[in-house]
Design an enzyme around this catalytic site. Structure first.
Site, PDB file in Angstrom:
ATOM      1  N   HIS A 182       2.781  -3.069   8.470  1.00 43.30           N
ATOM      2  CA  HIS A 182       3.026  -1.682   8.065  1.00 43.30           C
ATOM      3  C   HIS A 182       1.805  -1.116   7.336  1.00 43.30           C
ATOM      4  CE1 HIS A 182       7.288  -2.681   8.801  1.00 43.30           C
ATOM      5  NE2 HIS A 182       7.412  -1.374   9.006  1.00 43.30           N
ATOM      6  N   LYS A 202       3.285   1.035   2.012  1.00 44.19           N
ATOM      7  CA  LYS A 202       4.675   0.557   2.013  1.00 44.19           C
ATOM      8  C   LYS A 202       4.856  -0.437   0.871  1.00 44.19           C
ATOM      9  CE  LYS A 202       8.366  -1.305   4.910  1.00 44.19           C
ATOM     10  NZ  LYS A 202       9.306  -0.233   4.525  1.00 44.19           N
TER      11      LYS A 202
END
Length: 273
Positions: free
Chosen positions: A159, A163
């Site tokens: 990600h 995040k």
């Protein structure tokens, strides 16, 4: 019979996901945006949401007060942080409004609270709203039934650098799907890779988790089933946030007239397909 239009409120309206959701709502013939919510003291409060996100003037002004908007929406969609989600969840509970929860990173205690709220209002909670990832869950379950007892299983997730939860909610959902098939408790069968020297060979009956945070990666999840003879790799990659937004909006339409209960994307897929 003509389908009833679903009036939607979006939290975190000026965030990345909030803006994508609003744009997709405008494209969907079954939905209309009626509230665009931001945090208190946001500099754009009172300004037109459409003009600020580049889709032209709309009938909705940016607001920080859900109490003002409570009569204008049927379903609220939230992709914020656990603290923000709980603020809006409590408001929806009070106003008897249904809610879509796309936030991840909840504690076990918070999850129990969400479950209790579902006795009065309808909630859809999912770590990932894309159709593709929910199909991946089904593939993983089938693969686990056949190879779960003879393979090392690993989940690798990628990600963007901002995040904050590790592993991702989607990775944990994949792990839960595997654990359900294997009749395991996930927290007792998880293996998290960290720095150091392994003092023994890898344990069997464990699900390995690896997380990468880098650049602007939207989301990629790979599941490995590895034996001494072969390996199966199942991967899902999201190219943009539109897939999540479209799924969340479909969820909002689906849950619009539900009275109460806690649902997930699998419930919607069963109805649609």
């Amino acid at each position: 019979m003509k389908k009833k239009i679903t009036r939607i409120a979006i939290t975190g309206a000026m965030g990345r996901m909030g803006q994508v959701l609003i744009k997709e709502i405008q494209k969907n013939k079954n939905t209309v945006l009626t509230a665009a919510l931001v945090k208190n003291n946001h500099p754009l409060i009172g300004q037109n949401i459409g003009e600020k996100i580049g889709i032209g003037k709309t009938s909705v002004s940016i607001s920080s007060d859900i109490n003002i908007e409570k009569n204008d929406f049927d379903v609220l969609i939230d992709f914020t942080k656990p603290s923000g989600t709980f603020y809006f969840l409590e408001q929806c509970y009070e106003f008897k409004k249904n809610m879509i929860i796309g936030t991840t990173g909840f504690s076990e205690k918070e999850i129990k609270t969400i479950n209790s709220y579902a006795k009065k209002i309808a909630l859809i909670k999912a770590s990932n709203f894309s159709i593709g990832i929910n199909l991946l869950y089904q593939l993983i379950q089938k693969t686990t039934k056949i190879l779960g007892n003879t393979s090392d299983i690993d989940i690798i997730e990628y990600h963007h650098r901002n995040k904050i939860d590790i592993p991702s909610g989607t990775a944990l959902s994949i792990g839960e799907n595997i654990s359900k098939v294997m009749n395991w408790e996930l927290n007792k069968h998880s293996l998290y890779y960290t720095k150091g020297i392994t003092k023994k060979i890898r344990e069997t009956k464990k699900i390995g988790f690896s997380s990468i945070r880098s650049g602007n990666i939207i989301g990629k999840h790979t599941v490995l089933f590895s034996s001494s003879d072969e390996e199966i790799k199942i991967t899902h990659s999201a190219f943009n946030r539109e897939s999540f937004a479209k799924g969340a909006i479909e969820a909002a339409v689906w849950i619009h007239e539900k009275k109460h209960g806690l649902f997930n994307m699998n419930d919607i897929l069963k109805d649609k397909f």
